[in-house]
Write an enzyme that holds these catalytic residues in place. Structure first.
Site, PDB file in Angstrom:
ATOM      1  N   LYS A 140       0.850  -1.214   0.000  1.00  0.00           N
ATOM      2  CA  LYS A 140       0.000   0.000   0.000  1.00  0.00           C
ATOM      3  C   LYS A 140       0.873   1.247   0.000  1.00  0.00           C
ATOM      4  CE  LYS A 140       0.817   1.334   4.492  1.00  0.00           C
ATOM      5  NZ  LYS A 140       1.604   2.529   4.827  1.00  0.00           N
ATOM      6  N   PRO A 167       9.631  -4.490  -0.062  1.00  0.00           N
ATOM      7  CA  PRO A 167      10.730  -4.222   0.867  1.00  0.00           C
ATOM      8  C   PRO A 167      10.227  -4.067   2.300  1.00  0.00           C
ATOM      9  CG  PRO A 167      10.854  -2.756  -1.039  1.00  0.00           C
ATOM     10  CD  PRO A 167       9.539  -3.468  -1.126  1.00  0.00           C
ATOM     11  N   ALA A 193      10.313  -2.652   6.340  1.00  0.00           N
ATOM     12  CA  ALA A 193      10.513  -1.356   7.040  1.00  0.00           C
ATOM     13  C   ALA A 193      10.526  -0.198   6.045  1.00  0.00           C
ATOM     14  CB  ALA A 193      11.810  -1.375   7.855  1.00  0.00           C
ATOM     15  N   ALA A 194       9.539  -0.220   5.132  1.00  0.00           N
ATOM     16  CA  ALA A 194       9.555   0.692   3.990  1.00  0.00           C
ATOM     17  C   ALA A 194       8.406   1.687   4.001  1.00  0.00           C
ATOM     18  CB  ALA A 194       9.497  -0.137   2.702  1.00  0.00           C
ATOM     19  N   GLY A 195       7.392   1.471   4.866  1.00  0.00           N
ATOM     20  CA  GLY A 195       6.186   2.305   4.812  1.00  0.00           C
ATOM     21  C   GLY A 195       5.202   1.798   3.777  1.00  0.00           C
ATOM     22  N   LEU A 196       5.417   0.543   3.311  1.00  0.00           N
ATOM     23  CA  LEU A 196       4.564  -0.034   2.268  1.00  0.00           C
ATOM     24  C   LEU A 196       3.636  -1.121   2.823  1.00  0.00           C
ATOM     25  CD1 LEU A 196       7.266  -0.314  -0.558  1.00  0.00           C
ATOM     26  CD2 LEU A 196       5.388   1.347  -0.415  1.00  0.00           C
ATOM     27  N   GLY A 224       4.157  -4.148   3.994  1.00  0.00           N
ATOM     28  CA  GLY A 224       4.384  -5.533   3.549  1.00  0.00           C
ATOM     29  C   GLY A 224       4.059  -6.575   4.621  1.00  0.00           C
ATOM     30  N   GLY A 225       4.573  -6.387   5.823  1.00  0.00           N
ATOM     31  CA  GLY A 225       4.328  -7.349   6.904  1.00  0.00           C
ATOM     32  C   GLY A 225       2.848  -7.403   7.258  1.00  0.00           C
ATOM     33  N   SER A 226       2.189  -6.252   7.270  1.00  0.00           N
ATOM     34  CA  SER A 226       0.756  -6.194   7.587  1.00  0.00           C
ATOM     35  C   SER A 226      -0.058  -6.914   6.508  1.00  0.00           C
ATOM     36  CB  SER A 226       0.289  -4.742   7.661  1.00  0.00           C
ATOM     37  OG  SER A 226       1.013  -4.042   8.641  1.00  0.00           O
ATOM     38  N   ASP A 272      -2.303  -1.454  10.665  1.00  0.00           N
ATOM     39  CA  ASP A 272      -2.528  -1.449   9.209  1.00  0.00           C
ATOM     40  C   ASP A 272      -3.147  -2.752   8.705  1.00  0.00           C
ATOM     41  OD1 ASP A 272      -1.331   0.985   9.022  1.00  0.00           O
ATOM     42  OD2 ASP A 272       0.469   0.304   7.968  1.00  0.00           O
TER      43      ASP A 272
HETATM   44  O1  C5P Z   1       0.100  -1.038  15.153  1.00  0.00           O
HETATM   45  P1  C5P Z   1       1.516  -1.278  14.795  1.00  0.00           P
HETATM   46  O2  C5P Z   1       2.094  -2.475  15.507  1.00  0.00           O
HETATM   47  O3  C5P Z   1       1.756  -1.349  13.321  1.00  0.00           O
HETATM   48  O4  C5P Z   1       2.323  -0.024  15.294  1.00  0.00           O
HETATM   49  C1  C5P Z   1       3.721   0.007  15.369  1.00  0.00           C
HETATM   50  C2  C5P Z   1       4.143   1.221  16.193  1.00  0.00           C
HETATM   51  O5  C5P Z   1       3.873   2.422  15.467  1.00  0.00           O
HETATM   52  C3  C5P Z   1       3.409   1.394  17.492  1.00  0.00           C
HETATM   53  O6  C5P Z   1       4.034   0.664  18.522  1.00  0.00           O
HETATM   54  C4  C5P Z   1       3.507   2.887  17.720  1.00  0.00           C
HETATM   55  O7  C5P Z   1       4.787   3.238  18.216  1.00  0.00           O
HETATM   56  C5  C5P Z   1       3.391   3.439  16.316  1.00  0.00           C
HETATM   57  N1  C5P Z   1       2.011   3.806  15.968  1.00  0.00           N
HETATM   58  C6  C5P Z   1       1.404   4.891  16.556  1.00  0.00           C
HETATM   59  N2  C5P Z   1       0.120   5.223  16.218  1.00  0.00           N
HETATM   60  C7  C5P Z   1      -0.557   4.507  15.298  1.00  0.00           C
HETATM   61  C8  C5P Z   1       0.044   3.399  14.661  1.00  0.00           C
HETATM   62  C9  C5P Z   1       1.338   3.078  15.035  1.00  0.00           C
HETATM   63  O8  C5P Z   1       2.009   5.568  17.407  1.00  0.00           O
HETATM   64  N3  C5P Z   1      -1.793   4.856  14.966  1.00  0.00           N
END
Ligand code: C5P
Length: 294
Positions: free
Chosen positions: A13, A98, A100-103, A105-107, A140
């Site tokens: 995404k 990739p 840890a990319a903001g994309l 992938g893991g989600s 996500d």
């Molecule tokens: O929900 P997720 O495990 O993907 O979030 C990873 C980290 O990103 C959280 O532990 C938090 O530090 C941060 N986060 C946040 N607010 C959100 C989503 C994520 O602070 N709405």
């Protein structure tokens, strides 16, 4: 070896908009964001076995451990527990997205695991039930059960699908380094806004005109990503100098996506950007989520 019982592909995404509304008591941030599934896919193959759960990573653009921290295993465990079934599956994961990319992938892999096991075991859990399980795995994850275009509220786990988005052409550019999501949120550099930009994007998307959509791009985490990894800002500037209609950091970064006129323009821009970044992809937006291959 026996054939897989089910093979899926599941998309990455970008976020057209990511607004941080404020920090919550539980430590998460309240968001209003617009998710968009794109045609960059991971692939998951499910094999039946007598008992137990096993994950093999077949390939990955960056090293990834198949250990207990992997979201696919966490999702599978959660599924079997919720379904009251004994686990008996081996999952093969072929990664193209990739890390840890903001994309996302893991989600996406986690959502596809829930979605795929629900089909394979014919458990018929309704979407709402899958969404509840998904939200326990990450903010996500619920989006990827349905994909397409959607507004996300709350932590990002409350999803309102937006139908009817046409195909847009994008170029993704990611530097070698990753960015850890918590670090980006906790940098103190996030810009707080009120959620109007996310809601307003709906009418911009309805024009089907990438030039109009480009005017609505916004990410309150972008200054945080730039300060943690200054190279991200130069990649964004390069994309704009090379003719992108708009460019923005996706999610918590460091991937920058560029919106262009059409697929031809995306291919041309991707070729120009190749020497500047470790990962460059020309992609299109999608109106769906996980897809069955066989
Ligand atoms: O929900 P997720 O495990 O993907 O979030 C990873 C980290 O990103 C959280 O532990 C938090 O530090 C941060 N986060 C946040 N607010 C959100 C989503 C994520 O602070 N709405």
């Amino acid at each position: 070896m026996s054939a897989p019982a089910l093979v899926l592909k599941t998309p990455a995404k970008i976020n057209w908009v990511l607004e941080v509304l404020g920090k919550r008591e539980d430590g998460f941030h309240e968001l209003a964001l617009v998710f968009q599934a794109i045609s960059l896919w991971d692939e998951l193959s499910f094999y039946r076995k007598d008992r137990g759960l096993e994950l093999s990573i077949v390939s990955s653009p960056t090293p990834l451990e198949a250990d207990d921290s992997n979201l696919v295993l966490k999702a599978a465990r959660l599924f079997f527990q919720a379904a009251g079934l004994e686990a008996g599956t081996r999952i093969e994961l072929k990664k193209n997205i990739p890390l840890a990319a903001g994309l996302g992938g893991g989600s996406s892999d986690a959502a596809a695991t829930l979605w795929g096991l629900n089909r394979l075991y014919e458990t018929r859990m309704p979407l709402e039930k899958l969404q509840t399980l998904a939200s326990r795995l990450g903010s996500d994850v619920p989006f990827f059960l349905t994909g397409g275009t959607a507004l996300g509220l709350g932590r990002g786990e409350v999803i309102e699908p937006w139908e009817g988005t046409v195909n847009f052409s994008l170029v993704l550019v990611k530097p070698e380094e990753g960015l850890a999501t918590p670090k980006v949120y906790q940098s103190g550099k996030a810009v707080l806004t009120r959620g109007e930009k996310a809601r307003e994007l709906k009418s911009l998307l309805q024009t089907k005109d990438p030039r109009v959509v480009a005017r609505g791009l916004f990410n309150g985490l972008e200054p945080a990503a730039f300060s943690l990894l200054p190279r991200v800002e130069s990649l964004k500037n390069s994309l704009l100098e090379e003719g992108a209609l708009g460019a923005l950091v996706s999610g918590s970064g460091p991937t920058v996506f560029a919106l262009v006129e059409n697929d031809e323009a995306a291919q041309a821009l991707a070729r120009k950007m190749k020497p500047q970044a470790a990962h460059v992809f020309a992609v299109q937006t999608l109106s769906e989520g996980p897809r069955i291959i066989s």
